[in-house]
Scaffold this motif. Structure first.
Motif, PDB file in Angstrom:
ATOM      1  N   SER A  16     -64.527 -38.164  22.855  1.00 38.89           N
ATOM      2  CA  SER A  16     -64.691 -37.316  21.673  1.00 38.89           C
ATOM      3  C   SER A  16     -65.847 -37.770  20.779  1.00 38.89           C
ATOM      4  CB  SER A  16     -63.395 -37.297  20.858  1.00 38.89           C
ATOM      5  OG  SER A  16     -63.099 -38.604  20.404  1.00 38.89           O
ATOM      6  N   CYS A  17     -66.428 -38.919  21.066  1.00 36.98           N
ATOM      7  CA  CYS A  17     -67.489 -39.425  20.204  1.00 36.98           C
ATOM      8  C   CYS A  17     -68.645 -39.996  21.017  1.00 36.98           C
ATOM      9  CB  CYS A  17     -66.955 -40.477  19.237  1.00 36.98           C
ATOM     10  SG  CYS A  17     -66.318 -41.951  20.023  1.00 36.98           S
ATOM     11  N   LYS A  53     -64.049 -34.919  17.345  1.00 38.49           N
ATOM     12  CA  LYS A  53     -65.401 -34.590  17.819  1.00 38.49           C
ATOM     13  C   LYS A  53     -66.332 -34.308  16.642  1.00 38.49           C
ATOM     14  CE  LYS A  53     -66.395 -32.394  21.555  1.00 38.49           C
ATOM     15  NZ  LYS A  53     -66.912 -33.164  22.651  1.00 38.49           N
ATOM     16  N   ASP A  85     -67.245 -37.466  15.015  1.00 35.05           N
ATOM     17  CA  ASP A  85     -67.782 -38.466  15.938  1.00 35.05           C
ATOM     18  C   ASP A  85     -66.901 -39.712  15.954  1.00 35.05           C
ATOM     19  OD1 ASP A  85     -69.643 -39.292  17.873  1.00 35.05           O
ATOM     20  OD2 ASP A  85     -70.817 -40.383  16.382  1.00 35.05           O
TER      21      ASP A  85
END
Length: 128
Positions: free
Chosen positions: A54-55, A30, A33
């Motif tokens: 997570s991105c 995260k 990114d």
């Protein structure tokens, strides 16, 4: 985790067998990114997990998901994995015999997800 858009080699895919390792690897993805990817031991076998939530970035289009699903189905049919779940932003496969094989699969799907996302960012949106 890798920098955004850069696939991980199998040796750098994190082992998230322990919950705290999973938490740290996801947090790192995260922060960077990046698409989250990991392997984890489940009994005597291994699991692969990828998570694009997570991105930032586009969801992988259905056409691209079909390609990933086809590859996963082949892995199931050839008994490399026993089960696989493929969605536009999440992939999991489990009951993989060795850690090395799980890492190879994780790295390949990580590269594919990143490549497909990048490819679709350069394609103009079609109006219907």
């Amino acid at each position: 985790m890798s920098t955004p858009g850069t696939p991980l080699p199998p040796s750098l895919v994190p082992d998230c067998t322990k919950p705290e390792a999973h938490h740290e690897a996801y947090k790192s993805a995260k922060t960077n990114d990046a698409i989250f990817v990991c392997v984890a031991r489940q009994g005597k076998r291994w699991k692969v997990e990828l998570d694009a939530f997570s991105c930032s970035g586009p969801t992988i289009p259905d056409e691209a998901v079909a390609v990933l699903r086809s590859v996963a189905e082949t892995l199931v049919l050839t008994d490399v994995v026993t089960q696989a779940n493929i969605a536009p932003d999440y992939i999991s496969m489990w009951a993989i015999e060795t850690e090395q094989r799980a890492r190879e699969i994780a790295a390949a799907f990580h590269a594919a997800m990143q490549g497909l996302r990048l490819l679709y960012t350069v394609v103009p949106t079609q109006q219907h």
